[in-house]
Write a protein that holds these residues in place. Sequence first.
Motif, PDB file in Angstrom:
ATOM      1  N   GLU A  25     -41.330 -71.260 -77.414  1.00 14.70           N
ATOM      2  CA  GLU A  25     -41.668 -70.165 -78.327  1.00 14.70           C
ATOM      3  C   GLU A  25     -42.995 -69.525 -77.952  1.00 14.70           C
ATOM      4  O   GLU A  25     -43.146 -68.309 -78.036  1.00 14.70           O
ATOM      5  N   TRP A  26     -43.952 -70.326 -77.523  1.00 17.16           N
ATOM      6  CA  TRP A  26     -45.247 -69.803 -77.095  1.00 17.16           C
ATOM      7  C   TRP A  26     -45.084 -68.921 -75.863  1.00 17.16           C
ATOM      8  O   TRP A  26     -45.673 -67.831 -75.786  1.00 17.16           O
ATOM      9  N   MET A  27     -44.277 -69.367 -74.906  1.00 17.73           N
ATOM     10  CA  MET A  27     -44.031 -68.562 -73.709  1.00 17.73           C
ATOM     11  C   MET A  27     -43.341 -67.248 -74.065  1.00 17.73           C
ATOM     12  O   MET A  27     -43.703 -66.200 -73.528  1.00 17.73           O
ATOM     13  N   LEU A  28     -42.371 -67.290 -74.961  1.00 23.37           N
ATOM     14  CA  LEU A  28     -41.677 -66.063 -75.353  1.00 23.37           C
ATOM     15  C   LEU A  28     -42.615 -65.100 -76.074  1.00 23.37           C
ATOM     16  O   LEU A  28     -42.573 -63.895 -75.837  1.00 23.37           O
ATOM     17  N   SER A  29     -43.473 -65.627 -76.948  1.00 17.47           N
ATOM     18  CA  SER A  29     -44.385 -64.742 -77.679  1.00 17.47           C
ATOM     19  C   SER A  29     -45.460 -64.163 -76.768  1.00 17.47           C
ATOM     20  O   SER A  29     -45.972 -63.070 -77.029  1.00 17.47           O
ATOM     21  N   ASN A  30     -45.820 -64.857 -75.704  1.00 14.06           N
ATOM     22  CA  ASN A  30     -46.786 -64.312 -74.740  1.00 14.06           C
ATOM     23  C   ASN A  30     -46.145 -63.314 -73.789  1.00 14.06           C
ATOM     24  O   ASN A  30     -46.791 -62.363 -73.347  1.00 14.06           O
ATOM     25  N   GLU A  31     -44.880 -63.529 -73.456  1.00 15.39           N
ATOM     26  CA  GLU A  31     -44.212 -62.709 -72.461  1.00 15.39           C
ATOM     27  C   GLU A  31     -43.618 -61.425 -73.045  1.00 15.39           C
ATOM     28  O   GLU A  31     -43.472 -60.436 -72.337  1.00 15.39           O
ATOM     29  N   PHE A  32     -43.291 -61.444 -74.349  1.00 18.33           N
ATOM     30  CA  PHE A  32     -42.645 -60.296 -74.985  1.00 18.33           C
ATOM     31  C   PHE A  32     -43.454 -59.846 -76.195  1.00 18.33           C
ATOM     32  O   PHE A  32     -44.112 -60.651 -76.851  1.00 18.33           O
ATOM     33  N   GLU A  52     -41.374 -56.023 -80.456  1.00 18.11           N
ATOM     34  CA  GLU A  52     -40.100 -55.317 -80.368  1.00 18.11           C
ATOM     35  C   GLU A  52     -39.154 -55.954 -79.356  1.00 18.11           C
ATOM     36  O   GLU A  52     -38.038 -55.475 -79.165  1.00 18.11           O
ATOM     37  N   GLY A  53     -39.586 -56.979 -78.663  1.00 23.77           N
ATOM     38  CA  GLY A  53     -38.745 -57.628 -77.684  1.00 23.77           C
ATOM     39  C   GLY A  53     -38.861 -57.039 -76.295  1.00 23.77           C
ATOM     40  O   GLY A  53     -38.034 -57.327 -75.428  1.00 23.77           O
ATOM     41  N   GLN A  54     -39.873 -56.222 -76.042  1.00 23.39           N
ATOM     42  CA  GLN A  54     -40.089 -55.627 -74.715  1.00 23.39           C
ATOM     43  C   GLN A  54     -41.017 -56.538 -73.914  1.00 23.39           C
ATOM     44  O   GLN A  54     -41.990 -57.077 -74.452  1.00 23.39           O
ATOM     45  N   ARG A 109     -33.366 -62.346 -79.984  1.00 26.78           N
ATOM     46  CA  ARG A 109     -33.655 -60.920 -80.256  1.00 26.78           C
ATOM     47  C   ARG A 109     -32.917 -59.988 -79.329  1.00 26.78           C
ATOM     48  O   ARG A 109     -32.395 -58.966 -79.753  1.00 26.78           O
ATOM     49  N   ASN A 110     -32.906 -60.283 -78.050  1.00 25.68           N
ATOM     50  CA  ASN A 110     -32.163 -59.463 -77.087  1.00 25.68           C
ATOM     51  C   ASN A 110     -31.802 -60.334 -75.883  1.00 25.68           C
ATOM     52  O   ASN A 110     -32.226 -61.484 -75.776  1.00 25.68           O
ATOM     53  N   GLN A 111     -31.019 -59.781 -74.996  1.00 32.25           N
ATOM     54  CA  GLN A 111     -30.505 -60.549 -73.861  1.00 32.25           C
ATOM     55  C   GLN A 111     -31.621 -61.000 -72.917  1.00 32.25           C
ATOM     56  O   GLN A 111     -31.587 -62.105 -72.391  1.00 32.25           O
ATOM     57  N   GLU A 112     -32.621 -60.153 -72.731  1.00 35.89           N
ATOM     58  CA  GLU A 112     -33.727 -60.516 -71.831  1.00 35.89           C
ATOM     59  C   GLU A 112     -34.516 -61.705 -72.388  1.00 35.89           C
ATOM     60  O   GLU A 112     -34.881 -62.623 -71.643  1.00 35.89           O
TER      61      GLU A 112
END
Length: 129
Positions: A110-117, A120-122, A49-52
């Motif tokens: 994927e679970w870590m990414l969905s919890n952390e962001f 909108e990807g923020q 989704r984005n660089q971060e």
Amino acid sequence: MIVNILHSTWCNAALLGGLIFLLMGYLIKHYPPKSINTWYGYRTFLSTRNQEMWDAGNKDAAMVSRQVGSILVLLGICCALFFDRQSDWFMYITVGAVVAGVLYITGYTEWMLSNEFDEEGQRRIPPKL
């Protein structure tokens, strides 16, 4: 000679898959992909989704890949010592462990990414230092 090696219990999916996961985790940790367009890295819908999100996903995937790789190598060695030939159960255990490892790496990251962001990807929470 080569046929004997391929048919021995030391040539198993868990041992080979574990070594590949260890190598992948080491390379991504020490040589992280710089951008989303790089030819290697942890590439999924969320991580691109984005660089971060790309950086966070690759960091998490590298860590989990090394852990799963270590477990797979140990399982591969145990299976090579326990079984005297490549039987059906030998294949089920070694191949099944690799499939479970891939699913775990993907699911955890994927679970870590969905919890952390957020959607909108923020970033929801400040990054860990």
